[in-house]
Each structure stands twice: as structure tokens, then as C-alpha cells.
Design a protein around this motif. Structure first.
Motif, short mmCIF file in Angstrom:
data_model
loop_
_atom_site.label_atom_id
_atom_site.label_comp_id
_atom_site.label_asym_id
_atom_site.label_seq_id
_atom_site.Cartn_x
_atom_site.Cartn_y
_atom_site.Cartn_z
N PHE A 240 0.87 -1.07 -0.01
CA PHE A 240 -0.09 -0.28 0.14
C PHE A 240 0.85 1.28 0.15
O PHE A 240 1.99 1.12 0.51
CB PHE A 240 -0.87 0.05 1.22
N GLU A 241 0.31 2.22 -0.73
CA GLU A 241 1.42 3.48 -0.51
C GLU A 241 0.36 4.26 0.54
O GLU A 241 -0.75 4.12 0.63
CB GLU A 241 1.35 4.06 -1.65
N CYS A 242 1.06 5.10 1.28
CA CYS A 242 0.50 5.66 2.53
C CYS A 242 0.54 7.00 2.34
O CYS A 242 1.62 7.62 1.92
CB CYS A 242 1.35 5.29 3.82
N GLN A 243 -0.68 7.72 2.41
CA GLN A 243 -0.66 9.29 2.33
C GLN A 243 -1.12 9.73 3.64
O GLN A 243 -2.24 9.19 4.39
CB GLN A 243 -1.31 9.58 1.04
N GLU A 244 -0.40 10.56 4.36
CA GLU A 244 -1.01 11.21 5.42
C GLU A 244 -1.75 12.47 5.22
O GLU A 244 -1.62 13.16 4.52
CB GLU A 244 0.03 11.75 6.58
N ILE A 245 -3.21 12.16 5.65
CA ILE A 245 -3.96 13.39 5.50
C ILE A 245 -3.89 14.17 6.82
O ILE A 245 -4.31 13.60 7.90
CB ILE A 245 -5.51 13.01 5.52
N VAL B 17 -13.72 8.05 11.28
CA VAL B 17 -13.75 8.23 9.81
C VAL B 17 -14.70 7.34 8.90
O VAL B 17 -14.83 6.22 9.53
CB VAL B 17 -12.16 8.07 9.28
N TYR C 197 -16.25 6.53 5.06
CA TYR C 197 -16.18 6.74 3.43
C TYR C 197 -17.79 6.57 3.23
O TYR C 197 -18.37 5.89 3.79
CB TYR C 197 -15.51 5.43 2.63
N CYS D 72 -13.83 -3.18 10.73
CA CYS D 72 -14.79 -2.96 9.68
C CYS D 72 -14.54 -3.84 8.43
O CYS D 72 -13.63 -4.62 8.55
CB CYS D 72 -14.61 -1.58 9.25
N THR E 43 -8.52 -2.63 14.12
CA THR E 43 -7.38 -1.58 14.53
C THR E 43 -7.29 -1.76 16.24
O THR E 43 -8.42 -1.79 16.90
CB THR E 43 -7.70 -0.39 14.28
N ILE F 263 -11.47 3.60 11.38
CA ILE F 263 -11.10 2.95 10.19
C ILE F 263 -12.16 3.02 9.12
O ILE F 263 -13.39 2.66 9.61
CB ILE F 263 -10.27 1.83 10.38
N THR F 264 -12.00 2.88 8.13
CA THR F 264 -12.98 2.83 7.02
C THR F 264 -12.24 2.12 5.73
O THR F 264 -11.19 2.55 5.47
CB THR F 264 -13.76 3.99 6.83
N VAL G 184 -7.97 2.34 2.34
CA VAL G 184 -8.12 2.25 3.76
C VAL G 184 -7.76 3.67 4.39
O VAL G 184 -7.03 4.29 3.89
CB VAL G 184 -7.19 1.37 4.43
N VAL G 185 -8.65 4.31 5.14
CA VAL G 185 -8.39 5.53 5.80
C VAL G 185 -8.42 5.00 7.40
O VAL G 185 -9.18 4.52 7.70
CB VAL G 185 -9.25 6.50 5.61
N TYR G 186 -7.40 5.51 7.83
CA TYR G 186 -7.12 4.97 9.40
C TYR G 186 -6.66 6.23 10.14
O TYR G 186 -5.68 6.74 9.79
CB TYR G 186 -5.90 3.94 9.40
N TYR H 17 -4.52 8.53 8.11
CA TYR H 17 -3.38 7.77 7.06
C TYR H 17 -4.24 7.41 6.04
O TYR H 17 -5.44 6.91 6.62
CB TYR H 17 -2.50 6.53 7.64
N ASN H 18 -4.00 7.39 4.87
CA ASN H 18 -4.90 7.14 3.86
C ASN H 18 -3.85 5.80 3.02
O ASN H 18 -3.03 6.25 2.53
CB ASN H 18 -5.11 8.16 2.65
N PHE H 19 -4.31 4.59 2.95
CA PHE H 19 -3.64 3.60 2.32
C PHE H 19 -4.01 3.33 1.09
O PHE H 19 -5.38 2.82 1.05
CB PHE H 19 -3.53 2.32 3.12
#
Lengths: 369, 772
Positions: free
Chosen positions: A2-7, A18, A20, A283, A294, B322-323, B330-332, B378-380
């Protein structure tokens, strides 16, 4: 991989949830700082803040999207004992080239609870616009908007009393008409009590009441429950976050038609202690084949179904941005279509928050939809 | 250090501790008592309301106990009197002073912390009065120029200064020596201020208001706002916690019965919460020890609370979220563990950045992470997008053909598609479905007793095709072509079909064939294979029959009868095949004799039914969440579904709905609609017949068009509904602007609006076309 992007959400306190939206194109976050934020992807695929507003006068525990059929609708619940339903509206200023300003309008405030409302979830679409809430005083409330076009009118349909303070709630999403509406709730009551802390309720069309069907024998505090999407199983799967991850099969038993109440056969399909600490959330992926959990170990762990009663760990997502394939995954790698690769320890640095691990798809490839 | 309580006859308005924190006096409309605080209980010492001649002086809004002389207690009475009581005396003599200066209810009385005998009061009449309890009358009067004063508090840092808050939202600072004018006045809240409290050490004043906030003001010089706590209800009482610089206790005036302890640096969630009271709490008094305090409540109860019994809402708060979405992203978000980040130098910057949000961190403070709570999100994103389950799903959904050809063809095609996208197990499943329900087999053993001919023709297709061209197979498969497929498609489809066969037949054909079949035929020149087969089959028809019948029919049946491995074990191809081979050998041996003897009879009346196994397979995929395979197989089977006895309609509906749901999540509307269209269950096929009405307006008069067609009731013409560009009637897709109601052919308008923004009719409306 996975690539990880911090929001950088820039909430001023803990983020509690959070979510979706239905299509996975938008994110809503909620925090103790009493704000709810909605994020959309920009052209570069980076998440950008679209809306941010003070939703409650205390910590916002959960945020959840309604089916888009009902519009862009969110529900939030809070420590301030209320539940709010929000709708996104586009202002009436459609000038050339610029859209009207979007903003979220509070359509209703449900104030029936006398204590913190710990969870809120929209019911399955097939049942119209329903909302279930649960609270620290141990009451499940089911609301319904009789007119789906009018989100400001909700009627309290049912109040179901549980004995324990409730922390989480999940609707059974099964579209099968032989499966009556079902809700699972969990309690995070810290003391070990006999009996269990996850309750399954079912709606009986005959008595027009929610009846307690089962109590699952989980005695530790339960922080999250989640029904798997049921696209075609004859049994239901419930993920439970407690001191470990538990996956529980609930199989309706046919032969009790006379009593009007379905019976459930309960069986723990799997139990994973991988987090080795408190598990906070569970989830499901879109088809209910992968459970993600988690925990206090700071990892998100994924588990995949192999058969009705067998599951295996599939991968670990570390907050810092790498997925560590487990041994099992490596062994089964050849047959699995899951991301592979050696763990790359990425450094969360101040400047380079966006970490690319490997190449992404070529732009020439067709988009998915 | 335990929590205990004592119930009273009526609601309590106030409480006060003596200077040694060993006794408490409580007051209310019908209560006026002194209790000794013991280890685990309150012991009543004195009940002042046992006297005769009770009057309103005994009904108090507030109580204060002299810090310098334990004998004196002062009360603020509801009748506007301020009374001073000497606890050492008896009977009427107890009431030493009865000041009747205030015109209205007295809200607050407070003894000076250091000056003995000095007392201040604040009243609903808008004045404050300063008393010396040795004197009969007030020493001085302060006019607040507001309607009512709700709280007065002496400043602990300057013995002459006191603060007063009033219902108009203002805070005033007074010097007791200068009653003519307040030193400072500022508006602190947007609603009535009900309480204030000076910080015991810092020069902070906390104020609490009906506007649901508690504010902390720095009072040196010009008052500045330091912290704001948003609460869920109006706050009626606020009190700093001793020896905890940033913590204060608050009681709500309505709704919230709990006493909350806040850390002002984390103004969102109480640090601790005490929920014992059943009605709102009216006052809080710390017993010196920062872990013990008393509270009075409108629920008639006096409590001693201990921090060991505190609720910590933040500890119950879920620190993670997490979703997952449809694309496997994945957003964690998780709480950042400060002990770890502080040792991690690379995160130091971000930590200090976050800390910057929480203002004024005292470095001397012992490590107390409560207020440092913050989350990272984090967004994976899976970076090999193409291999993702979701993208395979989409590709399969787009490539599967679900109707319009024979079952065998569809199965072959879909099997090839599955192979192409790496889903070998699914490919094999399609093959098996073909084997069991393909026309050849159905003709062979399900219905048609003349199975030899059927099987021959099926097996001969490739051969015939080679020699005669496309006519025969096309004709043969026309049974499935009920949809409006034109010739081109069939023609195109055929080579396609052949290719499919080429790719996959060897493996599938193995079921028909012999044990020695070579798996490596896979990529080999296929026509050669067919030559081989054909060569073997064709020249000697008589031999072929002998050879085909037993070997074709028997192994299939028995193989499955013998619980051949269900498709889930297929990933291991070689193994499976070996197993099969063994089985078929075995079966052959077992059944050879009866097979040879009664072979026609055996074939014509199959002794087993593949349906349970197919149903089991479908269940298996459904269990794994692969509803796509399940729904597609059901759709492809078409009429053959009737063989799947025991599959309830509810479940079939469930599967179709599941697939439709998934398709709509991926926005594959066309495919979803195709599924709905192909559905054999009315409940599903009706899905796309709901909410199909679209209303538009007449392009001229804007009246909604409510009739069928384009006729406007007002203009009596349908002219205005023609395409705005070509002025022809639009058949098919009509697009119109919801702003000006003008529209037309989608292509025309798209073209027009690509260049211009104005409506083509010249109505002046700025139309916008959003192409998703």
C-alpha cells in the motif's frame, strides 16, 4: 503494498471516526473538537477539505453516511446527548463557471437521549430511511423519516432497553427478505459481567417490536461491532472488537417458524489475538471477505475468509505507511491477489509526508468507472 | 476516600466547608444543616431549621463559612436578606445579623479569605454590598448598573479586589475601597454569566454562562481570553481544582446532572465526570485534597466524591477510526501515542506543531498526557491497482457475457475471461458449469436419450467448423440467441467462441477425455489438438461410440458422485487433476462391467443430479463474498436454473440483489441494469421500472409538462420540446437544462456547450453540462 498518504486532518483533538461514503469517494471525519469535516479528492488524487463545521457542543463520536439515494446525508452522534442529521446543499448562486458554495445544513437534532449517544447508523436502504442510535444509558432508539424527501422530520419508532451502557451498534445489511431486520449492539461496560456484552435484536413484523434474539458470550468490554456486508450468504458474520478480534457466524435456524422468532446458531469462526492489546474498531471490505481491525498496537490488521469457519491474517498496515506481509500471507502469496512486497520502513518526516512505494498505475489505463 | 451521600428533605442550593474542611453547612429552601464529615459518612451536628418561628431567612440561595472564625456562617436568603449565624449560640440568638439592604433575592454571599468579619453579597437588584459582620449596616454599596449580579468572588491575589458577574454577560472588577466605579468592565459572554471563580495561583478568572461556555480570562492588565470550554448546557457553577493548574469543576444549570472536571487545555471533553446526582448539582466544594470534593444537588442529596470513582469519558472515547472503500483503500486515524512520538525525533516537529495548537504548555508540569490528545490520519492506497480485487471485479463485470448465446458458449467465454484476469478457480468453475449444464450435456443425459448423437455433434463442432464454416455451429447455438442480436454479432461471436475454446478446451475437455490427457496442451496450437481429437474420433465412428460413451458419461458422474473436490480446492490444479485421474481410473475399473453391459440405459436415466454440488459451489462462493461468480452463473444458466432444485427464490433474489448492490457501488450502472433486465424474479426485474418518471418544463412557458409526450397544456404545442439545435423531435436520450428547461439531443448539446456557455435557444441562461 500500500502506499500511505497522511491526511493532515487538523482536528484539534482526537478523531473518533472516519467514514467513506457509499462509493468510497468522500470521507467524513469527526472529532472531540466538536467538528465534522468532509473531504473530497482533488484532481491529483489528494484529499482536500471541502467542508468543516461545528456539529455539536461536545465530542462527536461517530459519523456515518446515508445511502446516496437519499442525498448527501450524514448523521452524527455526540457526547452532548444528541444525534444530528446533516444534508449537503449547494447554494443557489450558479454563476457561470463557478458552482454554488456547498454547505451542510442541520436537518434535525434528535434529543431523546439523556446520556452520551455512542453510535448512530443508517438502516439498510430497503427499509427506507431509518436511523438507529445507542446510548450510554443502554437504550437503542430507532428513528424513521416517513418522507425520505423531508429529512427534518423523524419519528422515534422504537426504544429498546438494554441493561448495560452501549458503545456500538451495527445493522445487519442483508437484503434477503427471509432475514428480518437485525441489529447488534455492544457494551463497553468495564466490569466483567455474566452473560455477555453483545446483544442481537431482531424486528418482528408480527409484534412490531424489536426482540432480543441472542446474547453473545463475550464478557470483556466491547468497543465495536460490525456486520459483514451480506451479499449472498445464508448466515451472517459479525466482527467484534474487544480485547481481541472475534468473528462470529450467526446462522438462522429454519425450523422455528412457529414461534415467529428466528433462532440463531452462534459459532465463533475465528478469534485473533494479533493486536495483543485492546481492539477498538472493526470494519469490512465491500464484499465482506476481509475484516479490518485496529488496536492499541497502532496497527490496522486484515483478515480474510477462507471458508465459513476459517480465516487467516492477511496483512498489517502500520500507521507509518508500510504493510508488513505476515508469514502466512507470504506462504500463500502465489495464490492470493493481495498486495505483496517486502516491508518498507518509511520515515514519517515533516517534509515528505507523501510516500510512494512502487509505481502506480499508468495514466493511460482506463479508470475504473 | 470513598463516595458517600446523605439525603435531605428538599433540594440543596449551596454548601460551604469550614476552614479545616471537616464540617459542611448546606442550605436550600427547606434545608439548613451542618454536618461533620467522617471517614465514610456525614454526621449531622446541627439542624438550624428545628427552631420555631421559621421564616424566609432560613431559606438560602447561598452559604459561606467564615475562613477565619469557624463560628460564623453567612447565608443569602431568598427574601433579599443577608444573615449571619453564630453556630456557637442557641435558638434565636444564633442569627447574629440580619441585613435587609437588598431589595431583591440575594444570589451570592462570600466571606473574605483573609480579612475576618468581611463579607460581600451580590443580588438580583443589581447591587453588591460589603459588610463587616460586627456592624449593623453595610459598609459600602456597589452599583453594577446591570439588572442583577449572579456571583461575586474576592480575588485571592489582591485583598481589595473582587469580581462580579451579571446577567447581561459582563464581568466587573471592583476595589472594595472605591465603591463609586468599577475598575474594569468587559463583556465576557453572549448570555447571562452565572458564576465566576478566581484561580488560586494564576491570575485567571473562570466565568461560566448560559451561552454554554466556560471562559478563562487572564486578568492582569487588560483582561484577555485564555481558554474557552464549550459545554453541552448552561453552566451554573465553576470551581478550580486545587493543585491542578489547568483543571476546574463545573456544574450545569439544566440537562446535565453530572459534575465535570475539565482540563482547560483540552476544552472538548471532560477530564473526569461524576454522575452520581440524579438532578443538577448546585455547588462544589473541594476538601483541600484535590481528589475529594463535596457537592450539593437539587436531587436533595449531599455527596462526597472521590476521584477513584470518577468516570473518565476520554478513556472510553474511541481513539481510532478506520474505514474501507470499494477500491480497497483504507483510511485509518489513530490517537498518537505521545510517549512514543516524543522519543521519535522525526515526529518531533509534528508533535510540537500539534502542541502549538494547545496553547501555553507548561514545561514544568509533570507528564500528563491528557491534554495532548491528537490523531493522525492515514490513507492507504493499494498501489498495484490492477491486481486489486476491486479492479478485477470491474474487469470481470465488464467482460462477462451473461446472455445471448448458448450456455456452453457463455461458460466458455466467461471461463476464458476469468483465466485472463488470473481467476483460475473461477475459470474452472465455469468449465464445470458448462460441462453439467451446457447444451451438449443437457442433451446427452438430462433429456435426450439419444445421447450419442448429441455428444458426437458437440464434439465434432470444431471439426465441422473447419470444413464447413460457421453455419452449423451458429445454427446449433441459435437456441440461446433470443435477444435481438444481429448477424454481425453472431458472426463476430463465433471466432471469439472459437478462440475461447482454443484457450481453454484442453483442460475442460479432459472431463470427456481419457486419463492420459496432457495438461500441457494449454498453450499449444489448438487446431492441432482438434485435429488429433477429430482424427481419433472421426474416421471410425463405430469405434468412437464405443470409446466415447462409457468414458464420457461415467467418469463425470462418478467423479462427482465420489465427492470430487469442490471447486474451492482448484487453485492447486495439478493436484486436482491427478486426483481426478486416479479417480477416473478407479471408477473405470469399478464400473467397467456394468458400463459395458447397460451403457445406454445408464446414460439415458442419470442416476445422480449435479444440482446439489452446483448449489454447494454457489454457496461456497457466496460465503467467500464472491457474489459476482454466483450471480453470473445463475444468469448464464438461464432456463437450466430449473435443475437447481432446492435453491429458494429468496436466496436467488438475495444473490442478484447482492451483485446489483456491488455493481452500483462501482457505478457500473449499465451492467447492473443488464442484470436487472435478465433477472427472472419479478421482484428484481421490476427494480428498473420504479421511479422512471422525469418531469420537465415547457421550454416556453416553464409550465411543468405533465402529460404523456411533449405537449404543453398552456401553449398547446409540443414545439418547444424539440431539440434546441436541430429542431427535430428527440428520440432516445434527451438532455435538458434544469435551469431554463431547454434541451435536445445529448450529442448536440454536448457539442454546443463544449464551446459556449449560453443556452442555444438564446434564452440567455448559462447552462452547464456536467459530464460524469
Amino acid at each position: 503494498m500500500f502506499e500511505c498518504q497522511e491526511i493532515s486532518a487538523e482536528h484539534k483533538d482526537l478523531i473518533h471516526d472516519v467514514s467513506y461514503d457509499y462509493y468510497g469517494d468522500r470521507i467524513a471525519t469527526c472529532s472531540s473538537d466538536q467538528y465534522v469535516k468532509v473531504w473530497d479528492r482533488n484532481k491529483e488524487g489528494k484529499w482536500t477539505l471541502t467542508s468543516s463545521w461545528k456539529a455539536h457542543s461536545a465530542s462527536v463520536w461517530k459519523v456515518t453516511w446515508a445511502n446516496p439515494e437519499f442525498g448527501q446525508v450524514l448523521a452524527t452522534c455526540s457526547f452532548d446527548r444528541t444525534v444530528a442529521v446533516w444534508e449537503e446543499t449547494v447554494g443557489d448562486t450558479p454563476g457561470p463557471g463557478k458552482r454554488g458554495q456547498r454547505h451542510w445544513v442541520r436537518r434535525t437534532n434528535l434529543v431523546d437521549s439523556r446520556t452520551s449517544v455512542t453510535d448512530v447508523k443508517f438502516g439498510p436502504k430497503a427499509q427506507g430511511l431509518q436511523l438507529a442510535t445507542c446510548s450510554a444509558e443502554g437504550i437503542i432508539r430507532i428513528y424513521e423519516a416517513p418522507d425520505v424527501m423531508n429529512l427534518s422530520q423523524w419519528t422515534l419508532q422504537h426504544e429498546v432497553q438494554c441493561k448495560l451502557p452501549l458503545s456500538c451498534l451495527s445493522w445487519n445489511p442483508s437484503p434477503n427478505r427471509s432475514h428480518p431486520s437485525m441489529i447488534a449492539v455492544g457494551s463497553d461496560e468495564p466490569h466483567t459481567t455474566p452473560g455477555g456484552k453483545v446483544f442481537i435484536y431482531e424486528y418482528s413484523e408480527n409484534s412490531r417490536k424489536w426482540n432480543k434474539l441472542e446474547t453473545l458470550n463475550i464478557t470483556e468490554p466491547v468497543h465495536d461491532v460490525a456486520f459483514s456486508p451480506n451479499l449472498g450468504r445464508v448466515f451472517h458474520i459479525l466482527g467484534v472488537a474487544t480485547n481481541n478480534v472475534r468473528i462470529i457466524n450467526l446462522t438462522p435456524v429454519e425450523d422455528s417458524q412457529l414461534s415467529g422468532l428466528t433462532k440463531l446458531e452462534i459459532e465463533t469462526a475465528a478469534q485473533f489475538d494479533d493486536h495483543n492489546s485492546t481492539v477498538w474498531r472493526v470494519c469490512w471490505n465491500v464484499n465482506g471477505a476481509v475484516l479490518c481491525s485496529t488496536g492499541d498496537d497502532g496497527c490496522a490488521r486484515m483478515f480474510r475468509i477462507l471458508s465459513k469457519t476459517s480465516w487467516k491474517p492477511e496483512g498489517v498496515l502500520k500507521g507509518e505507511g508500510n504493510q508488513v506481509p505476515t508469514a502466512v500471507e507470504a506462504a500463500h502469496g502465489a495464490t492470493q491477489h493481495i498486495p505483496q512486497g517486502s516491508p518498507v520502513g518509511s520515515i514519517a518526516s515533516q517534509t515528505a509526508r507523501y510516500i510512494k512505494l512502487g509505481s502506480i498505475s499508468q495514466p493511460s489505463r482506463e479508470p475504473w468507472y | 476516600m470513598t463516595t458517600f451521600s446523605v439525603a435531605q428533605e428538599g433540594p440543596l442550593n449551596a454548601l460551604a466547608l469550614n476552614s479545616t474542611n471537616t464540617q459542611v453547612v448546606i442550605g436550600g429552601r427547606n434545608v439548613f444543616k451542618v454536618y461533620q464529615i467522617e471517614e465514610d459518612k456525614f454526621r449531622e451536628i446541627c439542624n438550624l431549621r428545628t427552631l420555631k418561628h421559621l421564616n424566609l431567612n432560613f431559606s438560602c440561595n447561598d452559604i459561606t463559612w467564615s475562613p477565619s472564625d469557624d463560628h460564623y456562617v453567612a447565608t443569602a436568603a431568598t427574601n433579599g436578606h443577608v444573615c449571619v449565624w453564630n453556630l456557637t449560640k442557641m435558638g434565636r440568638a444564633m442569627q447574629e445579623q440580619d441585613y435587609q439592604d437588598h431589595k431583591r433575592t440575594v444570589n451570592k454571599v462570600k466571606f473574605h479569605a483573609t480579612e475576618p468579619f468581611k463579607l460581600i453579597s451580590g443580588s438580583q437588584d443589581g447591587t453588591m454590598r460589603y459588610f463587616d459582620i460586627r456592624m449593623k449596616n453595610a459598609v459600602s454599596v456597589f452599583y453594577s448598573n446591570t439588572e442583577s449580579v449572579r456571583d461575586v468572588q474576592f480575588c485571592p491575589h489582591n485583598s481589595y479586589v473582587f469580581s462580579a458577574v451579571s446577567e447581561n454577560g459582563s464581568v466587573q472588577l471592583w476595589d472594595v475601597r472605591k465603591p463609586d466605579k468599577s475598575q474594569h468592565q468587559f463583556t465576557a459572554h453572549s448570555g447571562p454569566v452565572f458564576a465566576c471563580d478566581w484561580h488560586p495561583e494564576a491570575t485567571w478568572l473562570a466565568t461560566a454562562s448560559r451561552d454554554k461556555t466556560i471562559k478563562v480570562w487572564e486578568m492582569t492588565g487588560r483582561p484577555t481570553l485564555e481558554y474557552t470550554i464549550h459545554t453541552i448546557a448552561s453552566i451554573g457553577y465553576v470551581k478550580w481544582r486545587p493543585s491542578h493548574k489547568y483543571q476546574l469543576a463545573s456544574c450545569a444549570l439544566v440537562i446535565d446532572c453530572s459534575i465535570n472536571i475539565w482540563d482547560v487545555r483540552r476544552p472538548y471533553i471532560p477530564f473526569a465526570s461524576f454522575n452520581e446526582h440524579r438532578d443538577i448539582a448546585s455547588g462544589v466544594a473541594w476538601r483541600g485534597d484535590p481528589n475529594i470534593f463535596l457537592s450539593s444537588g437539587r436531587d436533595n442529596v449531599l455527596y462526597q466524591h472521590s476521584f477513584s470513582d470518577a468516570q473518565k469519558p476520554a478513556s472510553k472515547a474511541n481513539p481510532q477510526g478506520i474505514t474501507l472503500n470499494t477500491k480497497g483503500e483504507v483510511v485509518y486515524s489513530k490517537k498518537v501515542n505521545n510517549t512514543i512520538t516524543s522519543t521519535n525525533s522525526s515526529s518531533q516537529n509534528s508533535l510540537s506543531k500539534a502542541v502549538g495548537l494547545m496553547r501555553k504548555i507548561s514545561t514544568s508540569q509533570p507528564i500528563d498526557a491528557f491534554h495532548l490528545a491528537w490523531s493522525r490520519t492515514y490513507n492507504f492506497n493499494p498501489n498495484n491497482v490492477e491486481e486489486q480485487e476491486s479492479s478485477i471485479f470491474i474487469k470481470l463485470a465488464k467482460s462477462y457475457i451473461l446472455h445471448g448465446r448458448s450456455v456452453s458458449e457463455l461458460c466458455d467465454h466467461n471461463s476464458a475471461v476469468a483465466t485472463q484476469f488470473g481467476k483460475n478457480d473461477i475459470a474452472v468453475t465455469w468449465k464445470i458449469v458448462k460441462t453439467m449444464y451446457g447444451e451438449e450435456f443437457v442433451q446427452n443425459s438430462m433429456n435426450n436419450p439419444k445421447q450419442e448423437e448429441g455428444s458426437c455433434s458437440a464434439l465434432e463442432i470444431p471439426d465441422e467448423q473447419k470444413s464447413k464454416g460457421a453455419e452449423t455451429p451458429a445454427a446449433q447455438f441459435s437456441g440461446g440467441d433470443e435477444e435481438t442480436e444481429n448477424e454481425d454479432q453472431v458472426d463476430n461471436a463465433f471466432p471469439n467462441y472459437l478462440n475461447v475454446r482454443n484457450g481453454c478446451l484442453p483442460r475442460g475437455d479432459f472431463f470427456f477425455g481419457e486419463n492420459e490427457l496432457d495438461v500441457e496442451l494449454d498453450g499449444a496450437p489448438i487446431f492441432m489438438d482438434y485435429y488429433q481429437y477429430g482424427y481419433r474420433m472421426n474416421p471410425t465412428p463405430s469405434e468412437q461410440i464405443d470409446w466415447t460413451v462409457p468414458n464420457e458419461a461415467f467418469p463425470i458422474r462418478h467423479e462427482i458422485l465420489d465427492r470430487s473436490p469442490p471447486p474451492e480446492q482448484f487453485p492447486d490444479h495439478l493436484h486436482t487433476i491427478n486426483l481426478r485421474e486416479e479417480q477416473s481410473v478407479q471408477v473405470k475399473v469399478d464400473d467397467q462391467l456394468p458400463g459395458m453391459l447397460v451403457n445406454v440405459k445408464q446414460c439415458s436415466k442419470p442416476s445422480w443430479d449435479p444440482s446439489p454440488i452446483v448449489i454447494q459451489t454457489l454457496h461456497h462462493y457466496a460465503t467467500l463474498g464472491d457474489i459476482q461468480t454466483v450471480a453470473c452463473i445463475l444468469l448464464v444458466l438461464g432456463e437450466s436454473r430449473k435443475y437447481l432444485a432446492g435453491l429458494s427464490e429468496n436466496l436467488q433474489e438475495h444473490w442478484l440483489l447482492g451483485y446489483i448492490e456491488l455493481l452500483s457501488k462501482y457505478r457500473l450502472w449499465n451492467i447492473s441494469n443488464q442484470v436487472i433486465k435478465l433477472a427472472w424474479l419479478p421482484s428484481v426485474s421490476q427494480l428498473n421500472q420504479m421511479s422512471t418518471t422525469m418531469n420537465t418544463n415547457c421550454g416556453k412557458c416553464m409550465k411543468p409538462l405533465q402529460r404523456v409526450g411533449w405537449l404543453c397544456d398552456r401553449c398547446h404545442t409540443s414545439e418547444n420540446a424539440l431539440c434546441s439545435i436541430c429542431h427535430q423531435v428527440v428520440r432516445g436520450l434527451y438532455v435538458w437544462c434544469q435551469g431554463c428547461s431547454h434541451g435536445g439531443h445529448i450529442g448536440h448539446l454536448k457539442q454546443w456547450l463544449a464551446q459556449k456557455r449560453v443556452c442555444p435557444t438564446g434564452c440567455g441562461h448559462m447552462c452547464e453540462y456536467i459530464d460524469n
